[in-house]
Design a protein around this motif. Structure first.
Motif, PDB file in Angstrom:
ATOM      1  N   GLU A 143      81.788  20.544  83.241  1.00  0.00           N
ATOM      2  CA  GLU A 143      81.469  19.183  82.838  1.00  0.00           C
ATOM      3  C   GLU A 143      81.138  19.083  81.353  1.00  0.00           C
ATOM      4  OE1 GLU A 143      81.799  16.483  84.709  1.00  0.00           O
ATOM      5  OE2 GLU A 143      82.575  17.825  86.252  1.00  0.00           O
ATOM      6  N   TYR A 144      81.261  20.192  80.636  1.00  0.00           N
ATOM      7  CA  TYR A 144      80.926  20.166  79.210  1.00  0.00           C
ATOM      8  C   TYR A 144      81.968  19.384  78.422  1.00  0.00           C
ATOM      9  CZ  TYR A 144      80.525  21.693  74.382  1.00  0.00           C
ATOM     10  OH  TYR A 144      80.430  21.722  73.011  1.00  0.00           O
ATOM     11  N   ARG A 145      81.493  18.538  77.532  1.00  0.00           N
ATOM     12  CA  ARG A 145      82.351  17.822  76.589  1.00  0.00           C
ATOM     13  C   ARG A 145      81.758  17.978  75.198  1.00  0.00           C
ATOM     14  NH1 ARG A 145      82.797  15.125  81.301  1.00  0.00           N
ATOM     15  NH2 ARG A 145      84.815  14.221  81.870  1.00  0.00           N
ATOM     16  N   PRO A 146      82.549  18.382  74.230  1.00  0.00           N
ATOM     17  CA  PRO A 146      82.008  18.575  72.879  1.00  0.00           C
ATOM     18  C   PRO A 146      81.523  17.268  72.275  1.00  0.00           C
ATOM     19  CG  PRO A 146      84.408  18.721  72.876  1.00  0.00           C
ATOM     20  CD  PRO A 146      83.992  18.662  74.306  1.00  0.00           C
ATOM     21  N   HIS A 147      80.520  17.371  71.458  1.00  0.00           N
ATOM     22  CA  HIS A 147      79.971  16.194  70.783  1.00  0.00           C
ATOM     23  C   HIS A 147      80.943  15.749  69.691  1.00  0.00           C
ATOM     24  CE1 HIS A 147      77.186  13.431  68.953  1.00  0.00           C
ATOM     25  NE2 HIS A 147      76.223  13.764  69.805  1.00  0.00           N
ATOM     26  N   PRO A 148      81.357  14.492  69.680  1.00  0.00           N
ATOM     27  CA  PRO A 148      82.348  14.052  68.678  1.00  0.00           C
ATOM     28  C   PRO A 148      81.807  14.039  67.254  1.00  0.00           C
ATOM     29  CG  PRO A 148      81.532  12.177  69.925  1.00  0.00           C
ATOM     30  CD  PRO A 148      80.984  13.399  70.598  1.00  0.00           C
ATOM     31  N   HIS A 149      80.483  14.113  67.096  1.00  0.00           N
ATOM     32  CA  HIS A 149      79.891  14.073  65.759  1.00  0.00           C
ATOM     33  C   HIS A 149      79.254  15.415  65.389  1.00  0.00           C
ATOM     34  CE1 HIS A 149      80.476   9.708  65.759  1.00  0.00           C
ATOM     35  NE2 HIS A 149      79.931   9.680  66.957  1.00  0.00           N
ATOM     36  N   ASP A 150      79.756  16.474  65.989  1.00  0.00           N
ATOM     37  CA  ASP A 150      79.188  17.803  65.749  1.00  0.00           C
ATOM     38  C   ASP A 150      79.410  18.231  64.299  1.00  0.00           C
ATOM     39  OD1 ASP A 150      78.216  20.338  65.875  1.00  0.00           O
ATOM     40  OD2 ASP A 150      79.555  21.046  67.453  1.00  0.00           O
ATOM     41  N   ARG A 151      78.335  18.548  63.593  1.00  0.00           N
ATOM     42  CA  ARG A 151      78.418  18.984  62.202  1.00  0.00           C
ATOM     43  C   ARG A 151      77.944  20.430  62.034  1.00  0.00           C
ATOM     44  NH1 ARG A 151      77.354  14.307  57.747  1.00  0.00           N
ATOM     45  NH2 ARG A 151      78.718  12.723  58.639  1.00  0.00           N
ATOM     46  N   SER A 152      77.840  21.173  63.116  1.00  0.00           N
ATOM     47  CA  SER A 152      77.402  22.559  63.007  1.00  0.00           C
ATOM     48  C   SER A 152      78.505  23.415  62.402  1.00  0.00           C
ATOM     49  CB  SER A 152      77.011  23.100  64.384  1.00  0.00           C
ATOM     50  OG  SER A 152      78.122  23.082  65.266  1.00  0.00           O
ATOM     51  N   LEU A 153      78.102  24.519  61.775  1.00  0.00           N
ATOM     52  CA  LEU A 153      79.067  25.441  61.179  1.00  0.00           C
ATOM     53  C   LEU A 153      79.653  26.378  62.213  1.00  0.00           C
ATOM     54  CD1 LEU A 153      77.230  26.463  57.880  1.00  0.00           C
ATOM     55  CD2 LEU A 153      78.989  24.716  58.179  1.00  0.00           C
ATOM     56  N   VAL A 154      78.779  26.987  63.046  1.00  0.00           N
ATOM     57  CA  VAL A 154      79.199  27.981  64.022  1.00  0.00           C
ATOM     58  C   VAL A 154      78.453  27.713  65.327  1.00  0.00           C
ATOM     59  CG1 VAL A 154      79.485  30.444  64.518  1.00  0.00           C
ATOM     60  CG2 VAL A 154      79.463  29.657  62.141  1.00  0.00           C
ATOM     61  N   THR A 155      79.139  27.897  66.449  1.00  0.00           N
ATOM     62  CA  THR A 155      78.530  27.759  67.768  1.00  0.00           C
ATOM     63  C   THR A 155      78.565  29.109  68.469  1.00  0.00           C
ATOM     64  OG1 THR A 155      79.204  25.438  67.965  1.00  0.00           O
ATOM     65  CG2 THR A 155      78.642  26.598  69.995  1.00  0.00           C
ATOM     66  N   PHE A 156      77.408  29.542  68.971  1.00  0.00           N
ATOM     67  CA  PHE A 156      77.276  30.832  69.637  1.00  0.00           C
ATOM     68  C   PHE A 156      77.089  30.600  71.134  1.00  0.00           C
ATOM     69  CE2 PHE A 156      75.444  30.906  65.399  1.00  0.00           C
ATOM     70  CZ  PHE A 156      76.109  31.970  64.797  1.00  0.00           C
ATOM     71  N   ARG A 157      77.838  31.363  71.940  1.00  0.00           N
ATOM     72  CA  ARG A 157      77.791  31.208  73.396  1.00  0.00           C
ATOM     73  C   ARG A 157      77.628  32.560  74.073  1.00  0.00           C
ATOM     74  NH1 ARG A 157      79.550  26.121  74.812  1.00  0.00           N
ATOM     75  NH2 ARG A 157      80.755  24.996  73.221  1.00  0.00           N
ATOM     76  N   GLY A 158      77.337  32.492  75.366  1.00  0.00           N
ATOM     77  CA  GLY A 158      77.245  33.690  76.181  1.00  0.00           C
ATOM     78  C   GLY A 158      75.894  33.868  76.835  1.00  0.00           C
ATOM     79  N   HIS A 159      74.845  33.292  76.246  1.00  0.00           N
ATOM     80  CA  HIS A 159      73.521  33.408  76.833  1.00  0.00           C
ATOM     81  C   HIS A 159      73.262  32.240  77.777  1.00  0.00           C
ATOM     82  CE1 HIS A 159      73.245  30.685  73.532  1.00  0.00           C
ATOM     83  NE2 HIS A 159      71.923  30.556  73.542  1.00  0.00           N
ATOM     84  N   SER A 160      72.185  32.328  78.555  1.00  0.00           N
ATOM     85  CA  SER A 160      71.824  31.284  79.512  1.00  0.00           C
ATOM     86  C   SER A 160      70.457  30.723  79.142  1.00  0.00           C
ATOM     87  CB  SER A 160      71.777  31.846  80.940  1.00  0.00           C
ATOM     88  OG  SER A 160      73.030  32.382  81.310  1.00  0.00           O
ATOM     89  N   ILE A 161      70.376  29.405  79.089  1.00  0.00           N
ATOM     90  CA  ILE A 161      69.117  28.736  78.756  1.00  0.00           C
ATOM     91  C   ILE A 161      68.700  27.902  79.965  1.00  0.00           C
ATOM     92  CG2 ILE A 161      67.958  27.193  77.140  1.00  0.00           C
ATOM     93  CD1 ILE A 161      70.047  27.968  75.073  1.00  0.00           C
ATOM     94  N   LEU A 162      67.908  28.515  80.816  1.00  0.00           N
ATOM     95  CA  LEU A 162      67.483  27.889  82.056  1.00  0.00           C
ATOM     96  C   LEU A 162      65.996  28.158  82.285  1.00  0.00           C
ATOM     97  CD1 LEU A 162      70.458  28.999  84.363  1.00  0.00           C
ATOM     98  CD2 LEU A 162      70.173  26.771  83.281  1.00  0.00           C
ATOM     99  N   LYS A 163      65.383  27.324  83.078  1.00  0.00           N
ATOM    100  CA  LYS A 163      64.003  27.464  83.553  1.00  0.00           C
ATOM    101  C   LYS A 163      62.941  27.221  82.493  1.00  0.00           C
ATOM    102  CE  LYS A 163      65.447  28.877  87.651  1.00  0.00           C
ATOM    103  NZ  LYS A 163      65.298  28.043  88.852  1.00  0.00           N
ATOM    104  N   THR A 164      63.194  27.629  81.236  1.00  0.00           N
ATOM    105  CA  THR A 164      62.161  27.566  80.215  1.00  0.00           C
ATOM    106  C   THR A 164      62.798  27.415  78.833  1.00  0.00           C
ATOM    107  OG1 THR A 164      60.230  28.737  79.323  1.00  0.00           O
ATOM    108  CG2 THR A 164      62.121  30.075  79.994  1.00  0.00           C
ATOM    109  N   LEU A 165      61.978  27.133  77.822  1.00  0.00           N
ATOM    110  CA  LEU A 165      62.467  26.869  76.467  1.00  0.00           C
ATOM    111  C   LEU A 165      62.722  28.195  75.750  1.00  0.00           C
ATOM    112  CD1 LEU A 165      60.030  23.961  75.507  1.00  0.00           C
ATOM    113  CD2 LEU A 165      62.338  23.778  76.459  1.00  0.00           C
ATOM    114  N   ILE A 166      63.913  28.725  75.921  1.00  0.00           N
ATOM    115  CA  ILE A 166      64.273  30.032  75.370  1.00  0.00           C
ATOM    116  C   ILE A 166      64.536  29.909  73.877  1.00  0.00           C
ATOM    117  CG2 ILE A 166      66.074  31.805  75.434  1.00  0.00           C
ATOM    118  CD1 ILE A 166      66.183  31.372  78.453  1.00  0.00           C
TER     119      ILE A 166
END
Length: 665
Positions: A486-509
């Motif tokens: 269900e992921y859709r990229p943000h049309p106004h994304d101004r970030s330089l680099v996006t890092f993936r692979g980790h999981s952010i669940l249950k708490t503020l990692i």
């Protein structure tokens, strides 16, 4: 759709004709009956063409390009000469024609969308949709390219390596790069680099570069040197700026402090309490001189405790709600709110905090009151930090409203931020500054970490015109897993680099930049719900991973008395060992990472694990042996080796032998 097409200079469909323009182009208008609709000339789509358009990426929620729907339509124009008496003709329905001058029709044709439509028709062909799923563009049939339909799910992910990240690596801003020295082109191991360093070949600049390359290649391994066990979940832990001090915060409302001047042999320092905390200690920050530690809970009061082990006085209570100022609406600041994040300023005089009343507070320690409140977000502010340790003026704040905002305290007369970073599609869990006043790192509940450049932020005016709620699902990360489809990229994304692979669940990692001393600022890293510390190069490729889960698995026996209330209930996941790395800290001068985690049976307890670089070796001959288990005061606890799980006989004998040695001492 706009009411007035571009190029008509504001003239509406009911404007009177211009009688002075003889030979104007006439577009006949009027309501169509069924006969008119049947007579309208359409170019039928070829067989199977509609199926090509409705590919697997397209559903009812995807963007629909009106240009594609019109690209097979024929628009007829009729050129009429003006009557001598200046009167216009009417059709059989009595509709009045509209006259458009040649200049206006040329302006109309100059519009990009209509230009493509007419080009497709006059060339006798339609735009063909690119069938290549990896392509980001489509052929328009007009000698150019247009944006492809918006992708979703994993197909919308940017594939590493990132081109912008490669540029950053090549620039030298994030780490050193190899310079050719000889014809030896194979991968150079540490021994090769050490030999050249000892020989002192090259100029001083080349030798300094060689040292940087050596240090940045020493990524700590998964095998834990020491496992510090707590009887409560561990929420955060950080080294001091000089590496001589480490603190960890746990859910039992205690902050433990350690002497890490020797990063390979820690010493217990002292423990301080939060006297009336709620749920947990949410964050802590050490003063630049290492003399005071500020720590918070889900309350508006911050505890300020001395770090001197001989000082057993109670902590000072800093009430962030005592300000005396009014907000923009004329009301006093909220009396009760929780603090989620706090940081000392570079001079140690102020503390900035992100709170549950959607605000950013700045507290003056000497005046004992809040001197600034910024009610600048639409949801909880989960993370704050200073942009530059040498200046207290620039602040960053990250919120559950998905935005990261930049605040310049020198120009806040109108209460507006200096800029906004948009790109995350779910709430922000953490924000970290590189300390150069330029680069910012963030973690989001959309399972991404993003790198930002302050020079590329969006202005407050432009951000105000964007509905940020239109690009988020409000994902509830505490009770459910993230659905990547269900992921859709943000049309106004101004970030330089996006890092993936980790999981952010249950708490503020949390995520961080790697330190300049021990890593030459080469990496970014983050905790993860999968029990690992993920380490990335700046081009979003994975540089390494510290597997805390396997390093700590079954490292203490099951104890029903210690199975506190947990998100993972006993009947479901309490029967297995689980690890969630909430925070990690890289030592500023040594290849050492300390990871603070929810750990144990059902993540009901906590650990702080110390991982060092060991060149991939699982065992060493040093003392103490790798994998030693100690309690919160760094004392060897034989009970921790009494796990009910089966272990290799050699490990069992080693544990018994070490226990006997401790008894002799």
């Amino acid at each position: 759709m706009r009411d007035t097409p571009p190029g008509l200079n504001g003239r509406s469909a009911t404007s009177p004709p211009d009688d002075n323009n003889a030979g104007d182009v006439l577009i006949e208008t009027g309501w169509m009956d069924e006969t008119d609709a049947d007579d309208r000339d359409f170019l039928p789509a070829e067989s199977g063409e509609d199926d090509d358009l409705m590919d697997e990426d397209y559903d009812d929620g995807d963007f629909h390009d009106a240009e594609e729907s019109l690209s097979n339509a024929t628009i007829d124009f009729e050129v009429l000469a003006g009557d001598d008496d200046g009167e216009d003709e009417s059709d059989e329905h009595g509709a009045q024609p509209i006259r458009i001058s040649r200049e206006q029709i040329m302006q109309l044709l100059g519009h990009a969308g209509l230009r493509r439509i007419f080009a497709d028709h006059t060339s006798g062909r339609r735009a063909q949709v690119d069938d290549d799923e990896d392509s980001e563009t489509d052929n328009t049939g007009y000698g150019g390219l247009c944006a492809r339909r918006k992708r979703k799910g994993r197909k919308a992910f940017e594939k590493p390596p990132s081109a912008e990240g490669r540029k950053l690596i090549a620039s030298g801003t994030f780490g050193a790069n190899e310079r050719p020295l000889d014809s030896y082109t194979r991968k150079k191991k540490l021994a090769y680099r050490l030999i050249h360093r000892e020989l002192g070949l090259g100029c001083s600049g080349r030798q300094r570069l060689r040292n940087n390359i050596i240090s940045q290649s020493l990524i700590p391994s998964s095998k834990a040197d020491t496992i510090i066990h707590y009887d409560a979940r561990c929420y955060s832990g950080q080294f001091s700026n000089d590496g001589n001090f480490f603190f960890s915060c746990a859910q039992d409302f205690k902050v433990r402090m350690y002497d890490t001047s020797n990063p390979y042999k820690w010493k217990y320092y002292k423990t301080v309490d939060y006297p009336f905390g709620q749920w947990t200690i949410t964050d802590a920050s050490l003063s630049p001189d290492n003399k005071f530690l500020a720590y918070s809970s889900i309350r508006n009061v911050v505890c300020l405790a001395p770090t001197d082990p001989s000082d057993n006085s109670d902590p000072h209570l800093l009430d962030f709600s005592s300000s005396g100022f009014r907000d923009r609406r004329g009301f006093h600041a909220h009396r009760y709110f929780g603090i989620w994040s706090l940081r000392f300023s570079g001079d140690g005089r102020e503390i900035v905090a992100g709170t549950g009343d959607r605000s950013v507070y700045v507290y003056d320690i000497e005046q004992r009151k809040s001197i600034l409140r910024i009610p600048g977000h639409d949801d909880d502010v989960n993370a704050v930090c200073y942009g530059d340790p040498n200046s207290p003026h620039i602040l960053y704040s990250g919120s559950d409203d998905t935005t990261i905002k930049v605040w310049d305290r020198r120009s806040m007369g109108d209460g507006k931020c200096a800029g906004v970073f948009l790109g995350h599609t779910e709430g922000i869990t953490y924000v970290d500054s590189k300390g150069d006043g330029r680069y910012v790192l963030s973690n989001g509940k959309d399972q991404t970490a993003k790198l930002w450049d302050l020079r590329n932020m969006m202005s407050a005016h432009d951000a105000h015109n964007i509905d940020i709620n239109a690009y988020t699902t409000g994902f509830e990360y505490r009770t459910s897993s993230y659905d990547e489809t269900e992921y859709r990229p943000h049309p106004h994304d101004r970030s330089l680099v996006t890092f993936r692979g980790h999981s952010i669940l249950k708490t503020l990692i949390r995520c961080h930049f790697s330190p300049p001393g021990s890593t030459d600022s080469r990496y970014v890293y983050s905790g993860s719900y999968d029990g690992s510390v993920h380490i990335w190069n700046m081009d979003a490729t994975l540089a390494g991973k510290v597997d805390v889960l396997n390093a700590t698995r079954n490292s203490r026996p099951r104890n029903a008395d210690l199975l506190a209330e947990t998100y993972d209930f006993i009947g479901r996941n309490g029967g297995q060992w689980q690890t969630c790395v909430r925070d990690a800290s890289w030592h500023p001068n040594a290849p050492v990472i300390a990871a603070t985690s929810w750990n144990g049976w059902g993540t009901s307890l906590g650990t702080c694990t110390v991982h060092t670089w060991n060149d991939g070796v699982e065992e060493d001959e040093g003392e103490p042996a790798m994998g030693q288990r100690v309690n919160a005061e760094l004392k060897h606890d034989p009970v921790l080796y009494g796990s009910t799980e089966r272990r290799p006989a050699s490990l069992f004998r080693r544990s018994r032998r070490r226990m006997a040695d401790d008894d002799d001492l």
